[in-house]
Design a protein around this motif. Structure first.
Motif, mmCIF file in Angstrom:
data_model
loop_
_atom_site.group_PDB
_atom_site.id
_atom_site.type_symbol
_atom_site.label_atom_id
_atom_site.label_comp_id
_atom_site.label_asym_id
_atom_site.label_seq_id
_atom_site.Cartn_x
_atom_site.Cartn_y
_atom_site.Cartn_z
ATOM 1 N N ASP A 1 0.827 -1.211 0.000
ATOM 2 C CA ASP A 1 0.000 0.000 0.000
ATOM 3 C C ASP A 1 0.857 1.256 0.000
ATOM 4 O O ASP A 1 0.527 2.261 -0.653
ATOM 5 C CB ASP A 1 -0.932 0.000 1.221
ATOM 6 C CG ASP A 1 -2.040 -1.041 1.110
ATOM 7 O OD1 ASP A 1 -2.325 -1.482 -0.017
ATOM 8 O OD2 ASP A 1 -2.619 -1.402 2.150
ATOM 9 N N GLN A 2 1.961 1.218 0.732
ATOM 10 C CA GLN A 2 2.870 2.373 0.779
ATOM 11 C C GLN A 2 3.475 2.623 -0.598
ATOM 12 O O GLN A 2 3.510 3.761 -1.078
ATOM 13 C CB GLN A 2 3.979 2.128 1.801
ATOM 14 C CG GLN A 2 4.979 3.268 1.898
ATOM 15 C CD GLN A 2 6.113 2.957 2.861
ATOM 16 O OE1 GLN A 2 6.083 1.968 3.584
ATOM 17 N NE2 GLN A 2 7.139 3.791 2.858
ATOM 18 N N ALA B 1 2.294 1.581 -3.488
ATOM 19 C CA ALA B 1 1.218 1.966 -4.404
ATOM 20 C C ALA B 1 0.928 3.455 -4.304
ATOM 21 O O ALA B 1 0.728 4.138 -5.321
ATOM 22 C CB ALA B 1 -0.034 1.154 -4.098
ATOM 23 N N LYS B 2 0.905 3.986 -3.075
ATOM 24 C CA LYS B 2 0.660 5.421 -2.888
ATOM 25 C C LYS B 2 1.786 6.263 -3.491
ATOM 26 O O LYS B 2 1.544 7.280 -4.144
ATOM 27 C CB LYS B 2 0.507 5.736 -1.399
ATOM 28 C CG LYS B 2 0.122 7.194 -1.121
ATOM 29 C CD LYS B 2 -0.071 7.447 0.356
ATOM 30 C CE LYS B 2 -0.581 8.863 0.616
ATOM 31 N NZ LYS B 2 0.274 9.908 0.017
ATOM 32 N N GLU B 3 3.021 5.809 -3.285
ATOM 33 C CA GLU B 3 4.169 6.539 -3.834
ATOM 34 C C GLU B 3 4.110 6.577 -5.354
ATOM 35 O O GLU B 3 4.349 7.626 -5.974
ATOM 36 C CB GLU B 3 5.475 5.885 -3.369
ATOM 37 C CG GLU B 3 5.745 6.050 -1.883
ATOM 38 C CD GLU B 3 6.968 5.272 -1.427
ATOM 39 O OE1 GLU B 3 7.595 4.601 -2.297
ATOM 40 O OE2 GLU B 3 7.295 5.301 -0.239
ATOM 41 N N LYS C 1 -2.908 4.537 -12.169
ATOM 42 C CA LYS C 1 -3.594 3.629 -11.260
ATOM 43 C C LYS C 1 -2.641 2.521 -10.823
ATOM 44 O O LYS C 1 -1.819 2.050 -11.608
ATOM 45 C CB LYS C 1 -4.807 3.007 -11.953
ATOM 46 C CG LYS C 1 -5.912 4.002 -12.312
ATOM 47 C CD LYS C 1 -7.054 3.294 -13.016
ATOM 48 C CE LYS C 1 -8.154 4.278 -13.385
ATOM 49 N NZ LYS C 1 -9.265 3.604 -14.117
ATOM 50 N N GLY D 1 1.412 6.149 -7.274
ATOM 51 C CA GLY D 1 0.260 6.949 -7.678
ATOM 52 C C GLY D 1 0.500 8.432 -7.550
ATOM 53 O O GLY D 1 0.170 9.214 -8.445
ATOM 54 N N ASP D 2 1.107 8.849 -6.428
ATOM 55 C CA ASP D 2 1.383 10.271 -6.205
ATOM 56 C C ASP D 2 2.384 10.819 -7.224
ATOM 57 O O ASP D 2 2.270 11.960 -7.670
ATOM 58 C CB ASP D 2 1.931 10.489 -4.789
ATOM 59 C CG ASP D 2 0.876 10.267 -3.714
ATOM 60 O OD1 ASP D 2 -0.324 10.212 -4.070
ATOM 61 O OD2 ASP D 2 1.248 10.135 -2.535
#
Length: 254
Positions: free
Chosen positions: A14-15, A17-19, A27, A21-22
């Protein structure tokens, strides 16, 4: 491109994935899977079924023990054999089975399979690991020959030192590259053939290793020195990591 990332630790996934995406605005789909286990692929196949996947990177792998050890000295040997074969061998073949048909239908695609520099010779004290990486190379080279005419590139990348968790985050230098630097380097050779060491210095290391007679490399004194060297490196990395001043940034120890 949108990205699917798979590993066994959801918090870490999740970490990341956020990096991604940001940074990219793309996606990111997360799939939690422990590839050392049996029967994880039916669920993965279901989650990937409707996706047009243009690039597959098989980078999952496990090292039985960072410290070199003889085959029979490995802790929980029976379980370790199963885990290494599941993770380093079976996963590679299964993921190609899932993804390759779509690439063949579309007439294009890239598969990058990560091997290891230690697969270039019989490597005592890392016997199980290095043998599993030989499978990665031979399987990839065979697939590349079968599907290159279909417009699909299938390449083995066989690095030596990269500063990752598997390598105890060794300090980067000319030989031991950061993950970011190694990826940038290896992608330059994507069209160079069915195998690459990913960087000039690693290619030279592979050539040197294959040039030394195995009688010398497999001598008991050499194996003893290798074990002592890795033990010292591991102890040093552990002591630095335990220091309250030690931090990690982008895979590098500061």
């Amino acid at each position: 491109m949108s990205v699917v990332i798979m590993s066994r630790t959801k918090v870490r996934l999740d970490q990341v994935a956020k990096e991604i995406g940001d940074k990219t605005g793309q996606k990111v789909k997360v799939i939690v899977a422990d590839f050392t286990k049996e029967n994880v692929f039916s669920e993965i196949e279901d989650q990937l079924r409707d996706l047009d996947i243009g690039v597959l990177v098989n980078n999952v792998g496990m090292l039985p023990s960072y410290v070199p050890s003889r085959f029979l000295e490995c802790a929980e040997l029976e379980k370790t054999i199963t885990k290494v074969i599941n993770c380093n061998v079976k996963t590679l073949a299964k993921m190609c089975k899932i993804i390759l048909p779509g690439m063949e239908n579309r007439g294009r695609g890239v598969i990058v399979n990560v091997s290891s520099g230690v697969a270039c010779i019989p490597f005592p004290l890392y016997t199980l690991y290095s043998a599993s990486k030989v499978f990665v190379e031979r399987f990839s080279q065979g697939l590349h020959a079968e599907y290159i005419d279909k417009g699909i590139i299938i390449q083995t990348v066989a690095p030596f030192g990269v500063s990752t968790r598997m390598a105890a985050y060794q300090q980067t230098n000319v030989v031991t590259l950061s993950p970011e630097d190694f990826v940038k380097s290896s992608l330059q050779y994507l069209r160079a053939g069915d195998k690459t060491h990913g960087s000039v210095c690693h290619a030279i290391m592979g050539w040197l290793l294959q040039s030394i007679p195995l009688k010398i490399l497999h001598a008991e004194s050499m194996l003893h020195n290798l074990r002592d060297y890795v033990k010292k490196k591991t102890a040093l990395a552990a002591s630095i990591a335990a220091s309250p001043r030690a931090t990690f940034e982008n895979g590098r120890m500061k």
